[in-house]
Structure formats: structure tokens, C-alpha cells
Design a protein around this motif. Sequence first.
Motif, PDB file in Angstrom:
ATOM      1  N   ALA A 167     -31.817 -10.384 -19.661  1.00 29.54           N
ATOM      2  CA  ALA A 167     -32.879 -11.105 -18.948  1.00 29.54           C
ATOM      3  C   ALA A 167     -33.506 -12.156 -19.866  1.00 29.54           C
ATOM      4  CB  ALA A 167     -33.941 -10.136 -18.432  1.00 29.54           C
ATOM      5  N   LEU A 168     -33.731 -11.801 -21.129  1.00 27.20           N
ATOM      6  CA  LEU A 168     -34.271 -12.753 -22.092  1.00 27.20           C
ATOM      7  C   LEU A 168     -33.281 -13.887 -22.323  1.00 27.20           C
ATOM      8  CD1 LEU A 168     -36.217 -13.861 -24.194  1.00 27.20           C
ATOM      9  CD2 LEU A 168     -35.325 -12.155 -25.808  1.00 27.20           C
ATOM     10  N   ARG A 169     -32.024 -13.549 -22.530  1.00 24.92           N
ATOM     11  CA  ARG A 169     -31.006 -14.571 -22.788  1.00 24.92           C
ATOM     12  C   ARG A 169     -30.918 -15.552 -21.603  1.00 24.92           C
ATOM     13  NH1 ARG A 169     -27.264 -13.405 -26.412  1.00 24.92           N
ATOM     14  NH2 ARG A 169     -27.112 -11.227 -25.763  1.00 24.92           N
ATOM     15  N   THR A 170     -30.925 -15.016 -20.382  1.00 22.95           N
ATOM     16  CA  THR A 170     -30.852 -15.851 -19.180  1.00 22.95           C
ATOM     17  C   THR A 170     -32.077 -16.762 -19.070  1.00 22.95           C
ATOM     18  OG1 THR A 170     -29.497 -14.218 -18.033  1.00 22.95           O
ATOM     19  CG2 THR A 170     -30.707 -15.799 -16.653  1.00 22.95           C
ATOM     20  N   ARG A 173     -34.696 -23.548 -21.942  1.00 24.13           N
ATOM     21  CA  ARG A 173     -34.674 -24.245 -23.234  1.00 24.13           C
ATOM     22  C   ARG A 173     -34.572 -25.755 -23.107  1.00 24.13           C
ATOM     23  NH1 ARG A 173     -28.856 -22.490 -25.774  1.00 24.13           N
ATOM     24  NH2 ARG A 173     -27.620 -23.484 -24.155  1.00 24.13           N
ATOM     25  N   GLY A 174     -33.944 -26.240 -22.058  1.00 23.20           N
ATOM     26  CA  GLY A 174     -33.830 -27.681 -21.876  1.00 23.20           C
ATOM     27  C   GLY A 174     -35.145 -28.350 -21.512  1.00 23.20           C
ATOM     28  N   THR A 175     -36.121 -27.562 -21.094  1.00 19.31           N
ATOM     29  CA  THR A 175     -37.404 -28.137 -20.674  1.00 19.31           C
ATOM     30  C   THR A 175     -38.396 -28.253 -21.823  1.00 19.31           C
ATOM     31  OG1 THR A 175     -38.343 -25.978 -20.081  1.00 19.31           O
ATOM     32  CG2 THR A 175     -37.118 -27.148 -18.364  1.00 19.31           C
ATOM     33  N   TRP A 176     -38.074 -27.697 -22.969  1.00 20.32           N
ATOM     34  CA  TRP A 176     -39.000 -27.719 -24.099  1.00 20.32           C
ATOM     35  C   TRP A 176     -38.792 -28.960 -24.936  1.00 20.32           C
ATOM     36  CZ3 TRP A 176     -36.710 -22.352 -25.048  1.00 20.32           C
ATOM     37  CH2 TRP A 176     -37.293 -21.441 -24.172  1.00 20.32           C
ATOM     38  N   ALA A 177     -39.864 -29.538 -25.366  1.00 21.28           N
ATOM     39  CA  ALA A 177     -39.799 -30.666 -26.292  1.00 21.28           C
ATOM     40  C   ALA A 177     -39.788 -30.082 -27.702  1.00 21.28           C
ATOM     41  CB  ALA A 177     -40.980 -31.591 -26.085  1.00 21.28           C
TER      42      ALA A 177
END
Length: 163
Positions: free
Chosen positions: A142-145, A151-155
Motif C-alpha cells: 500500500a505504501l509502495r503504491t 511521487r510525480g506530484t512533489w516538487a
Amino acid sequence: MAHLRLAWVLSGRGWADCIVSDHQAEAEATASYITTAPEDLLTAVTRLIVGETESRAQFEAEPTAFRWIFYREGTNVWIRLLELANGSVHDNRGTEIWSTQQNIDVVARAVIRCFDEVVREYGETTYRGKWGEHFPRAELEALRTAWREHRGTWAASSTPTNP
């Protein structure tokens, strides 16, 4: 450069030591299988990933307790690790034994890497025999998913990589 390392070491039947470190300090929190300590830690980080601003996990060391408190603001996470005389006391009765501020991506990768290393070292069957409970596969996945989805939304200050 960001640095966060966690290690989950099975130290005896039903006991584990979680060693956490950053570039400044290291601390050790002991956990007993009487609670769902690894599941709670994985879930607390997952909750941060999906946008919660505060989450917690607690390890019971009978009678001592270790409380993880995570605060998130944007992509920054402040982690406090408290040692308490017992698990029922308020945070202000505990002693802070470690704290750090990290990027959310660094936190997620460190926790995923920790439990990936646990399963590589022990295997799920040996883990169950030593810990007394099943390996927290569902919580790890669940964490990995959640990490992969967000992750793509973080600057982030650095490019995310696979843990």
C-alpha cells in the motif's frame, strides 16, 4: 544531501529494534509483537503520502513505548521519535530521542527500502517465526503504491528513484 536510513532488526522472538538515522544522529526504538508496530509505521507513512498532515505510530517495549510523530507541510516532513515511560502517557511526558526534517520522497523511500531489506534478509516465513506475526506485506505494498502514484506530484529537490 538528504539522508534517512531505517533498519528493522529482529532481536529475539517477538522483539525488534528499529534503528533510524539521518546525517546528524541515530536512535533506536524497540518494538514488541504485542502491537502491530511495523504495520502502524508503514500505515503512518502511507497516510502522509496521500496528503495527511499528521500521522503517528507507536512501538510498545513493555512498559516503555516509542512514539513516532510525523508532521507534513508541503513536501517537507518533520519526524519526532519520543521515548515514553508507558504508551498511555501524553507526548509532553516523553523524551525526544531523535528528530529530523526530510522530503516526503526521502521518507517514503527509506521506509520502503527498510522493509524490502527485511524480507530479503529473513524471508516471510522466517520473519513470521522470529517476529510471531506475518510480514506486513499488504501495508508495504500500500505504501509502495501510494508512493508511486504521488511521487510525480512533489516538487522534490532531487529526482525520485526506485527504493
